[in-house]
Write a protein that holds these residues in place. Sequence first.
Motif, PDB file in Angstrom:
ATOM      1  N   GLU A   1       0.797   9.559  -5.195  1.00 33.60           N
ATOM      2  CA  GLU A   1       1.269  10.834  -4.682  1.00 33.60           C
ATOM      3  C   GLU A   1       2.237  11.487  -5.661  1.00 33.60           C
ATOM      4  N   ASN A   2       3.072  10.667  -6.262  1.00 33.29           N
ATOM      5  CA  ASN A   2       4.015  11.192  -7.250  1.00 33.29           C
ATOM      6  C   ASN A   2       3.295  11.844  -8.425  1.00 33.29           C
ATOM      7  N   GLN A   3       2.270  11.171  -8.894  1.00 33.81           N
ATOM      8  CA  GLN A   3       1.526  11.714 -10.038  1.00 33.81           C
ATOM      9  C   GLN A   3       0.896  13.060  -9.680  1.00 33.81           C
ATOM     10  N   ARG A   4       0.352  13.104  -8.460  1.00 32.31           N
ATOM     11  CA  ARG A   4      -0.280  14.356  -8.039  1.00 32.31           C
ATOM     12  C   ARG A   4       0.757  15.459  -7.885  1.00 32.31           C
TER      13      ARG A   4
ATOM     14  N   PHE B   1       0.824  -1.211   0.000  1.00 31.42           N
ATOM     15  CA  PHE B   1       0.000   0.000   0.000  1.00 31.42           C
ATOM     16  C   PHE B   1       0.856   1.258   0.000  1.00 31.42           C
ATOM     17  N   LEU B   2       2.037   1.161   0.614  1.00 33.74           N
ATOM     18  CA  LEU B   2       2.952   2.305   0.623  1.00 33.74           C
ATOM     19  C   LEU B   2       3.368   2.632  -0.808  1.00 33.74           C
ATOM     20  N   LEU B   3       3.752   1.616  -1.552  1.00 33.40           N
ATOM     21  CA  LEU B   3       4.177   1.838  -2.937  1.00 33.40           C
ATOM     22  C   LEU B   3       3.020   2.385  -3.765  1.00 33.40           C
ATOM     23  N   TRP B   4       1.854   1.850  -3.501  1.00 33.57           N
ATOM     24  CA  TRP B   4       0.678   2.283  -4.227  1.00 33.57           C
ATOM     25  C   TRP B   4       0.409   3.760  -3.951  1.00 33.57           C
ATOM     26  N   ASN B   5       0.529   4.131  -2.673  1.00 34.03           N
ATOM     27  CA  ASN B   5       0.291   5.525  -2.303  1.00 34.03           C
ATOM     28  C   ASN B   5       1.362   6.443  -2.865  1.00 34.03           C
TER      29      ASN B   5
END
Lengths: 178, 368
Positions: B76-79, B68-72
Amino acid sequence: MSEARGRFRDSAGAAASSKYHWTVIVGVPLAAILFQVYVPRFFADLAYLELPLLVTVYFSLTFRSPMAGLLYGASVGLAQDSLARPQHPLGMYGIVKTLVGFFTAFVSQRFDVRSSSIRAILAFFFYFFHEFFYWVLSRALLGESVDFDPVRTLVRAALNGAVAAPLFLLLDKLKTTE
Amino acid sequence: MDFFLNRYRNLTALLVAILAQLGLLAYQIKSGEDVRLIRVWAVTAVTPLARFIEGGRGGLAHFLKNYFLLWNVQEENQRLKADLDRTEMENQYLRAQLSTADRATALAIFQKTSQSKTLAARVIGNTTDPNGRAVIVDRGAADGIQKGMAVIKPEGIVGKVIGVFPHAADVLLVTDPSFAAGVVSQKNRVHGTLKGQGQSTVIVDYIQNEETLEPGEWFLTSGDDLVFPRGILVGQATVVRPGKIRKEVYLTPSGTQSGLEDVLIVLDGVHGTITEAPLPNQPVHVLPPPDNDAAADSGADPRPAAGSQPAPQSVATDLDRSVEHYRAVGAAQNHKYGDKNSPAPNYNVTPDSPVRPPSPPPSSPPRP
């Protein structure tokens, strides 16, 4: 030792025998004690569940023999005592669960206890009895000033009774009926 | 007699079982000794299973957390790419790294910086009694654990070892009603005795009403109990009010607030000091270090020369500038400060001007 036998009296009065593999009789209380040791660490709200007591009630009802009930209760209680903190002397749970096992089996000899509602009520009653008697022993034998809150104990007894009904149905699946 | 035993066989068995256990209880209470063998068997039987369950749970939790950390982070990077500039993104990344820092790393850092010799342990279970607050850890006599050792976390004290088995130990938590430890307040140096009360808060007893104590004041271990080394965090006073005889002080123990998974057992405690400096986990505003302009104005080199005495880290005051000046004068004349046999340097020359050799030392010893 490979199988243990308990007998239920059905509603018509005929006797039906139930058998359990010895691994069930040993493994289920062990799992219940491990649950009490491990699960409340992560789900503190589940600390109210006294699964070793419920298992004692269930098997004592199944055995329908006060002698077997008291031996089973004493074994489960002493196992629970041995995993308590060192200040907690061995025998406290042992005595209480011996009484619970004896009286549960005694009740099962005189009443039809196959109904889920009856078994839930018995679990409710014996939970209250268990907590009250443990409190009495703590004060009388150990001199501990432990609080006893009847309302909270009744609520917890109701919750344990509610859990007992499906749990006992689940445990019924583990038996082999002749 | 036979008739009686046959007629009341069940009741007799019940009586025997109860009396046997009462005898066992009486023996333990009278002698003050535990039936250790039974406990050792029980805990030894349960420990491998508890380790296995804890290992499985830890592995699963670690996997899910990472997933979930990687997913977040991806989201977050995209945002961030869309909304923020590069600096803000780096800042966010560092914050995320900090917030997800492994507890074990924090524990290891604390263990390394602590003066006391400690051993990391993992909590693998609770004890079964309803009135007590105790846990089981996966370190025992085989790891050098002994009864009475202190158990701490970087955030504060956790409890003390009350039972030792070959590969496990029982730890009585600070919240247990039978727990007690000597504590001292950080600011006013008020001594008291910490006592658990079976709840999430603890009390500090034996503080007279006349003593000065403020809500919010931190308490640390005093070392008086010979269990906890002095200077370890205990908790913050949440309630302070005068009582009938003594002050009523309620404390929130800092060591048990953030959950109990990894702890440190103090094998060899070293008493620390108690300072009035703000504690590490309190927010502190720190100014940026001053630039070297001030030092350049005085003509001194802010960097210490190799082999010379260490210079102050910043030259900010007139005194600092004077010290730097005289140090430079001494260095230009090869004078070694503190050497009684070398003559005093000529302070009337600047370091850059030609130096006249100092007069030879007088034959008579100088006056003090």
